[in-house]
Design a protein around this motif. Structure first.
Motif, PDB file in Angstrom:
ATOM      1  N   GLY A 115       0.816  -1.207   0.000  1.00  0.00           N
ATOM      2  CA  GLY A 115       0.000   0.000   0.000  1.00  0.00           C
ATOM      3  C   GLY A 115       0.849   1.256   0.000  1.00  0.00           C
ATOM      4  O   GLY A 115       0.564   2.215  -0.714  1.00  0.00           O
ATOM      5  N   LEU A 144      -3.199   4.708   2.174  1.00  0.00           N
ATOM      6  CA  LEU A 144      -3.396   3.446   1.472  1.00  0.00           C
ATOM      7  C   LEU A 144      -2.769   2.286   2.239  1.00  0.00           C
ATOM      8  O   LEU A 144      -3.361   1.206   2.356  1.00  0.00           O
ATOM      9  CB  LEU A 144      -2.808   3.535   0.066  1.00  0.00           C
ATOM     10  CG  LEU A 144      -3.250   2.468  -0.944  1.00  0.00           C
ATOM     11  CD1 LEU A 144      -4.766   2.425  -1.046  1.00  0.00           C
ATOM     12  CD2 LEU A 144      -2.636   2.743  -2.304  1.00  0.00           C
ATOM     13  N   VAL A 152      -4.956  -0.900   3.804  1.00  0.00           N
ATOM     14  CA  VAL A 152      -4.676  -2.301   3.477  1.00  0.00           C
ATOM     15  C   VAL A 152      -4.378  -3.090   4.747  1.00  0.00           C
ATOM     16  O   VAL A 152      -4.842  -4.227   4.916  1.00  0.00           O
ATOM     17  CB  VAL A 152      -3.507  -2.411   2.481  1.00  0.00           C
ATOM     18  CG1 VAL A 152      -3.163  -3.872   2.216  1.00  0.00           C
ATOM     19  CG2 VAL A 152      -3.848  -1.719   1.165  1.00  0.00           C
TER      20      VAL A 152
END
Length: 212
Positions: free
Chosen positions: A36, A78, A82
């Motif tokens: 990520g 991100l 994840v």
């Protein structure tokens, strides 16, 4: 130059741990965090660099700081999403002894709320990017499942015309409702092209409109 014995021993231990399927779920969460973070940098850095230097005012230092901040925020968010998503999926599967579709949905809802719930420019862009793709995918799924009859003609040209008609109408008459980067892009295309003073800013570069 050969690696020190301690480092070689550590690498052997790490490799054995990675090969041990017993810890696969936990290690997959960590690998997801890593992927990520890396993917966030790959996606955001070029976009932020181009958009900042095209449309943002300020010194070179301020522009570079803006690029780094945007890249860091996207990459961090991100990676955290994840990590939370995969961790919650693994936890639910472990508790119930099997995997269900609802595990993915609930894990993503919680992760999205915690990570992308802050209303800022980066999160807005990501959420709008996903919204368009989710709507497309749901439409295809509805056709695939038979909830909507498949059209005998291609609706894409009509859909395209409506999208462009609406976005231009919003820009011309309700510009403040649009996302800031879209406003900047459309101002450059449709407003700044109405203004010039001589051949230099007609063909070579763009100048801001003079204040009235």
């Amino acid at each position: 130059m050969a690696a020190p014995p301690q480092l070689r021993a550590l690498l052997r231990v790490v490799n054995e741990l990675l090969r041990n399927r017993r810890y696969h779920a936990a290690l997959a969460v960590l690998k997801g965090f890593r992927n990520g973070a890396v993917y966030g940098v790959k996606i955001r850095a070029p976009h932020a660099l181009v958009m900042t230097f095209l449309f943002r005012n300020g010194s070179l230092r301020e522009k570079l700081q803006a690029v780094l901040q945007a890249t860091y925020t996207h990459s961090r968010n991100l990676a955290c999403f994840v990590f939370i998503y995969k961790g919650l999926c693994a936890l639910q599967s472990h508790v119930q002894g099997e995997t269900h579709q609802v595990h993915s949905f609930l894990s993503a809802v919680i992760g999205g709320f915690l990570v992308f719930g802050d209303n800022n420019n980066i999160n807005s862009q990501i959420n709008m990017y996903l919204t368009s793709r989710v709507l497309f995918a749901l439409g295809r799924l509805a056709v695939e499942k038979g909830y909507i009859a498949e059209s005998k003609w291609d609706p894409f040209p009509l859909f395209t015309g409506l999208v462009w008609g609406l976005v231009i109408w919003l820009f011309e008459y309700h510009q403040a409702t649009l996302q800031p980067s879209l406003q900047s892009s459309m101002t450059y295309l449709y407003k700044d092209s109405n203004v010039w003073h001589d051949i230099s800013d007609f063909l070579i570069y763009n100048k801001s409109r003079p204040s009235k």
